[in-house]
Design a protein around this motif. Structure first.
Motif, PDB file in Angstrom:
ATOM      1  N   ARG A  67      15.973 -23.837 -32.271  1.00 17.24           N
ATOM      2  CA  ARG A  67      15.209 -24.919 -32.882  1.00 17.24           C
ATOM      3  C   ARG A  67      16.117 -26.074 -33.301  1.00 17.24           C
ATOM      4  NH1 ARG A  67      11.195 -20.885 -36.405  1.00 17.24           N
ATOM      5  NH2 ARG A  67       9.608 -20.667 -34.762  1.00 17.24           N
ATOM      6  N   ILE A  68      17.278 -25.752 -33.855  1.00 20.86           N
ATOM      7  CA  ILE A  68      18.237 -26.801 -34.202  1.00 20.86           C
ATOM      8  C   ILE A  68      18.667 -27.553 -32.946  1.00 20.86           C
ATOM      9  CG2 ILE A  68      20.568 -27.234 -35.094  1.00 20.86           C
ATOM     10  CD1 ILE A  68      20.128 -24.693 -36.854  1.00 20.86           C
ATOM     11  N   GLY A  69      18.964 -26.801 -31.895  1.00 19.60           N
ATOM     12  CA  GLY A  69      19.392 -27.416 -30.648  1.00 19.60           C
ATOM     13  C   GLY A  69      18.351 -28.353 -30.054  1.00 19.60           C
ATOM     14  N   GLU A  70      17.091 -27.993 -30.179  1.00 23.89           N
ATOM     15  CA  GLU A  70      16.028 -28.861 -29.648  1.00 23.89           C
ATOM     16  C   GLU A  70      15.994 -30.199 -30.373  1.00 23.89           C
ATOM     17  OE1 GLU A  70      12.527 -26.501 -30.057  1.00 23.89           O
ATOM     18  OE2 GLU A  70      12.871 -25.369 -28.200  1.00 23.89           O
ATOM     19  N   VAL A  71      16.194 -30.159 -31.698  1.00 26.55           N
ATOM     20  CA  VAL A  71      16.221 -31.403 -32.472  1.00 26.55           C
ATOM     21  C   VAL A  71      17.453 -32.225 -32.115  1.00 26.55           C
ATOM     22  CG1 VAL A  71      16.383 -32.388 -34.788  1.00 26.55           C
ATOM     23  CG2 VAL A  71      14.854 -30.449 -34.355  1.00 26.55           C
ATOM     24  N   LEU A  72      18.606 -31.566 -32.021  1.00 28.89           N
ATOM     25  CA  LEU A  72      19.838 -32.288 -31.708  1.00 28.89           C
ATOM     26  C   LEU A  72      19.800 -32.892 -30.309  1.00 28.89           C
ATOM     27  CD1 LEU A  72      22.567 -29.946 -33.249  1.00 28.89           C
ATOM     28  CD2 LEU A  72      21.482 -31.962 -34.255  1.00 28.89           C
ATOM     29  N   LYS A  73      19.119 -32.243 -29.388  1.00 26.01           N
ATOM     30  CA  LYS A  73      19.000 -32.780 -28.034  1.00 26.01           C
ATOM     31  C   LYS A  73      18.235 -34.092 -28.038  1.00 26.01           C
ATOM     32  CE  LYS A  73      17.461 -31.551 -23.361  1.00 26.01           C
ATOM     33  NZ  LYS A  73      16.831 -30.488 -22.524  1.00 26.01           N
ATOM     34  N   LEU A  74      17.249 -34.210 -28.919  1.00 23.08           N
ATOM     35  CA  LEU A  74      16.424 -35.415 -28.983  1.00 23.08           C
ATOM     36  C   LEU A  74      17.108 -36.555 -29.724  1.00 23.08           C
ATOM     37  CD1 LEU A  74      12.899 -33.876 -29.716  1.00 23.08           C
ATOM     38  CD2 LEU A  74      13.691 -34.924 -27.576  1.00 23.08           C
ATOM     39  N   ARG A  75      17.838 -36.244 -30.778  1.00 26.99           N
ATOM     40  CA  ARG A  75      18.379 -37.322 -31.615  1.00 26.99           C
ATOM     41  C   ARG A  75      19.897 -37.352 -31.696  1.00 26.99           C
ATOM     42  NH1 ARG A  75      16.185 -36.816 -37.578  1.00 26.99           N
ATOM     43  NH2 ARG A  75      17.854 -38.300 -37.953  1.00 26.99           N
ATOM     44  N   GLY A  76      20.562 -36.330 -31.167  1.00 26.91           N
ATOM     45  CA  GLY A  76      22.013 -36.294 -31.210  1.00 26.91           C
ATOM     46  C   GLY A  76      22.529 -35.814 -32.557  1.00 26.91           C
ATOM     47  N   LEU A  77      23.793 -35.422 -32.572  1.00 28.30           N
ATOM     48  CA  LEU A  77      24.430 -34.950 -33.796  1.00 28.30           C
ATOM     49  C   LEU A  77      25.221 -36.094 -34.416  1.00 28.30           C
ATOM     50  CD1 LEU A  77      25.057 -32.463 -35.611  1.00 28.30           C
ATOM     51  CD2 LEU A  77      27.144 -32.169 -34.255  1.00 28.30           C
ATOM     52  N   PRO A  78      24.871 -36.517 -35.636  1.00 26.15           N
ATOM     53  CA  PRO A  78      25.633 -37.587 -36.292  1.00 26.15           C
ATOM     54  C   PRO A  78      27.110 -37.213 -36.414  1.00 26.15           C
ATOM     55  CG  PRO A  78      23.591 -37.141 -37.476  1.00 26.15           C
ATOM     56  CD  PRO A  78      23.735 -36.059 -36.451  1.00 26.15           C
ATOM     57  N   GLU A  79      27.987 -38.212 -36.313  1.00 21.65           N
ATOM     58  CA  GLU A  79      29.422 -37.949 -36.330  1.00 21.65           C
ATOM     59  C   GLU A  79      29.886 -37.293 -37.622  1.00 21.65           C
ATOM     60  OE1 GLU A  79      31.720 -41.367 -35.419  1.00 21.65           O
ATOM     61  OE2 GLU A  79      30.892 -41.621 -33.403  1.00 21.65           O
ATOM     62  N   ASP A  80      29.192 -37.592 -38.720  1.00 23.39           N
ATOM     63  CA  ASP A  80      29.629 -37.054 -40.012  1.00 23.39           C
ATOM     64  C   ASP A  80      28.924 -35.757 -40.384  1.00 23.39           C
ATOM     65  OD1 ASP A  80      27.110 -38.127 -40.469  1.00 23.39           O
ATOM     66  OD2 ASP A  80      27.613 -38.892 -42.468  1.00 23.39           O
ATOM     67  N   PHE A  81      28.207 -35.174 -39.435  1.00 23.03           N
ATOM     68  CA  PHE A  81      27.426 -33.967 -39.729  1.00 23.03           C
ATOM     69  C   PHE A  81      28.169 -32.738 -39.206  1.00 23.03           C
ATOM     70  CE2 PHE A  81      23.963 -31.004 -39.876  1.00 23.03           C
ATOM     71  CZ  PHE A  81      23.147 -31.480 -40.893  1.00 23.03           C
ATOM     72  N   VAL A  82      28.249 -31.711 -40.049  1.00 23.03           N
ATOM     73  CA  VAL A  82      28.977 -30.482 -39.711  1.00 23.03           C
ATOM     74  C   VAL A  82      27.988 -29.335 -39.510  1.00 23.03           C
ATOM     75  CG1 VAL A  82      30.615 -28.756 -40.566  1.00 23.03           C
ATOM     76  CG2 VAL A  82      31.066 -31.203 -40.911  1.00 23.03           C
ATOM     77  N   VAL A  83      28.144 -28.636 -38.397  1.00 23.74           N
ATOM     78  CA  VAL A  83      27.317 -27.465 -38.094  1.00 23.74           C
ATOM     79  C   VAL A  83      28.210 -26.224 -38.079  1.00 23.74           C
ATOM     80  CG1 VAL A  83      25.849 -26.324 -36.391  1.00 23.74           C
ATOM     81  CG2 VAL A  83      25.654 -28.794 -36.762  1.00 23.74           C
ATOM     82  N   ALA A  84      27.817 -25.233 -38.867  1.00 22.33           N
ATOM     83  CA  ALA A  84      28.512 -23.946 -38.871  1.00 22.33           C
ATOM     84  C   ALA A  84      27.572 -22.881 -38.335  1.00 22.33           C
ATOM     85  CB  ALA A  84      28.957 -23.584 -40.279  1.00 22.33           C
ATOM     86  N   THR A  85      28.096 -21.980 -37.520  1.00 23.52           N
ATOM     87  CA  THR A  85      27.310 -20.828 -37.095  1.00 23.52           C
ATOM     88  C   THR A  85      28.195 -19.590 -37.132  1.00 23.52           C
ATOM     89  OG1 THR A  85      25.688 -20.008 -35.493  1.00 23.52           O
ATOM     90  CG2 THR A  85      27.657 -21.049 -34.591  1.00 23.52           C
ATOM     91  N   LYS A  86      27.620 -18.458 -36.746  1.00 20.93           N
ATOM     92  CA  LYS A  86      28.309 -17.189 -36.969  1.00 20.93           C
ATOM     93  C   LYS A  86      28.278 -16.303 -35.728  1.00 20.93           C
ATOM     94  CE  LYS A  86      26.691 -17.392 -41.750  1.00 20.93           C
ATOM     95  NZ  LYS A  86      25.569 -18.351 -41.551  1.00 20.93           N
ATOM     96  N   ALA A  87      29.377 -15.591 -35.530  1.00 21.67           N
ATOM     97  CA  ALA A  87      29.445 -14.574 -34.485  1.00 21.67           C
ATOM     98  C   ALA A  87      28.761 -13.317 -34.998  1.00 21.67           C
ATOM     99  CB  ALA A  87      30.893 -14.268 -34.131  1.00 21.67           C
ATOM    100  N   ASP A  88      27.855 -12.786 -34.187  1.00 20.98           N
ATOM    101  CA  ASP A  88      27.122 -11.583 -34.577  1.00 20.98           C
ATOM    102  C   ASP A  88      27.253 -10.515 -33.506  1.00 20.98           C
ATOM    103  OD1 ASP A  88      25.428 -11.960 -37.140  1.00 20.98           O
ATOM    104  OD2 ASP A  88      25.230 -13.866 -36.094  1.00 20.98           O
ATOM    105  N   PRO A  89      27.168  -9.249 -33.919  1.00 20.10           N
ATOM    106  CA  PRO A  89      27.264  -8.154 -32.952  1.00 20.10           C
ATOM    107  C   PRO A  89      26.016  -8.050 -32.093  1.00 20.10           C
ATOM    108  CG  PRO A  89      26.694  -7.299 -35.111  1.00 20.10           C
ATOM    109  CD  PRO A  89      26.961  -8.762 -35.296  1.00 20.10           C
ATOM    110  N   LEU A  90      26.131  -7.294 -31.033  1.00 20.07           N
ATOM    111  CA  LEU A  90      24.976  -6.911 -30.225  1.00 20.07           C
ATOM    112  C   LEU A  90      24.853  -5.403 -30.360  1.00 20.07           C
ATOM    113  CD1 LEU A  90      22.761  -7.826 -28.262  1.00 20.07           C
ATOM    114  CD2 LEU A  90      24.363  -7.361 -26.383  1.00 20.07           C
ATOM    115  N   GLY A  91      23.903  -4.972 -31.189  1.00 23.18           N
ATOM    116  CA  GLY A  91      23.814  -3.550 -31.492  1.00 23.18           C
ATOM    117  C   GLY A  91      25.064  -3.088 -32.213  1.00 23.18           C
TER     118      GLY A  91
END
Length: 316
Positions: A67-91
């Motif tokens: 959902r975040i990606g869909e919004v960013l695709k339409l409007r782009g990521l502002p230069e001063d905006f920071v996105v953090a995500t996390k590595a998660d296991p699979l099972g």
């Protein structure tokens, strides 16, 4: 809004960060509601339109990254905006290869070639020896940073003893801990000090203790049912806030944001109007005198149940 540069990451973040676990609808029972695509996109747009320039998500947060990606695709990521995500296991797989696959999945969903901040998520569920073995999950995170695929690496979790072991490795730029540094629970204090002493940034998540310090009814405490003691303590805090003319959510938020050791505070949101509420809580006037009254109130014996036992605010 106050900003801080994260050491080792080199990006400036605001002292508020929006958490997107509710927006993925992965745990509707915890948050009390499911969030559909339209509401999630409206909330993400509201964040991008606000003064908050920091967003936290995860591979495991259901539909959140997509959902975040869909919004960013339409409007782009502002230069001063920071996105953090996390590595998660699979099972049960939290190998080095799985960390790299999790990174690839997240960047594809978000539509980002490079991640500002990439965490090892909830490692307490796995063996420390396995995750820190040569070629394991921690090595994979270090390699992702070395190869320029992430700017900074962190560790995010709830178990304090586990977090301290990962701090001791000396490789993480950021430590995120949730639910353990709030008005009601200060047990993260040693972890915060050790993180800062190690030259890393500390990010405090869930200052509302998964909702119980923000909602009047139906909220969980640290993702579970609150004990009778917790209910009594929150009742005291609400009465104290009434005496001082402030809201409990504003007080709970300020408890975290006023601490100079904390680089940013993560608050999960589920609706676009929550962004305005968050901004209002952040801007609320909180009298200095209330902090000593809070400590006095929380130290009262649990048997004290009447408002007459409360410390009263000094007027004038």
């Amino acid at each position: 809004m106050k900003r801080t540069i994260l050491p080792g990451v080199g990006r400036e973040v605001t002292h508020l960060c929006v958490g997107t676990s509710p927006l993925g609808s992965a745990m509707p029972l915890v948050y009390g509601e499911a969030v559909d695509d339209a509401s999630a996109r409206a909330t993400i747009n509201a964040v991008l339109d606000s003064s908050i320039r920091f967003l936290d998500t995860s591979n495991a947060y259901g539909e959140a990254e997509r959902r975040i990606g869909e919004v960013l695709k339409l409007r782009g990521l502002p230069e001063d905006f920071v996105v953090a995500t996390k590595a998660d296991p699979l099972g049960k797989d939290f190998s080095g290869a799985r960390v790299r696959a999790s990174h690839a999945e997240s960047t594809a969903r978000l539509g980002l070639e490079m991640l500002d901040l990439f965490y090892l998520h909830d490692p307490e569920r796995f063996s420390f020896a396995d995750l820190t073995a040569k070629g394991g999950a921690v090595d994979a995170l270090v390699e992702l940073k070395r190869d320029g695929l992430v700017r900074g690496i962190g560790v995010a979790g709830g178990d304090l003893d586990a977090m301290r072991r990962y701090v001791d490795l000396g490789v993480f730029d950021v430590v995120l801990n949730h639910n353990r540094y709030t008005l009601l629970d200060r047990t993260a204090e040693p972890l915060i000090n050790e993180t800062v002493d190690a030259g890393a940034a500390f990010i405090n998540a869930a200052p509302y203790a998964s909702g119980f310090l923000a909602k009047t009814f139906g909220a969980t405490y640290q993702y579970g049912a609150p004990s009778e003691d917790v209910v009594r303590r929150v009742q005291r805090l609400r009465a104290l806030c009434d005496d001082y003319g402030v809201s409990l959510p504003a007080l709970a938020l300020r408890f975290s944001t006023r601490d100079p050791r904390i680089s940013s505070t993560v608050i999960g949101v589920s609706r676009p109007e929550r962004i305005a509420e968050l901004a209002a809580n952040d801007a609320a006037e909180i009298p200095d005198a209330i902090w000593s009254a809070v400590e006095d109130a929380l130290s009262l014996q649990a048997s004290l149940a009447t408002s007459e036992a409360w410390p009263k605010p000094q007027r004038g």
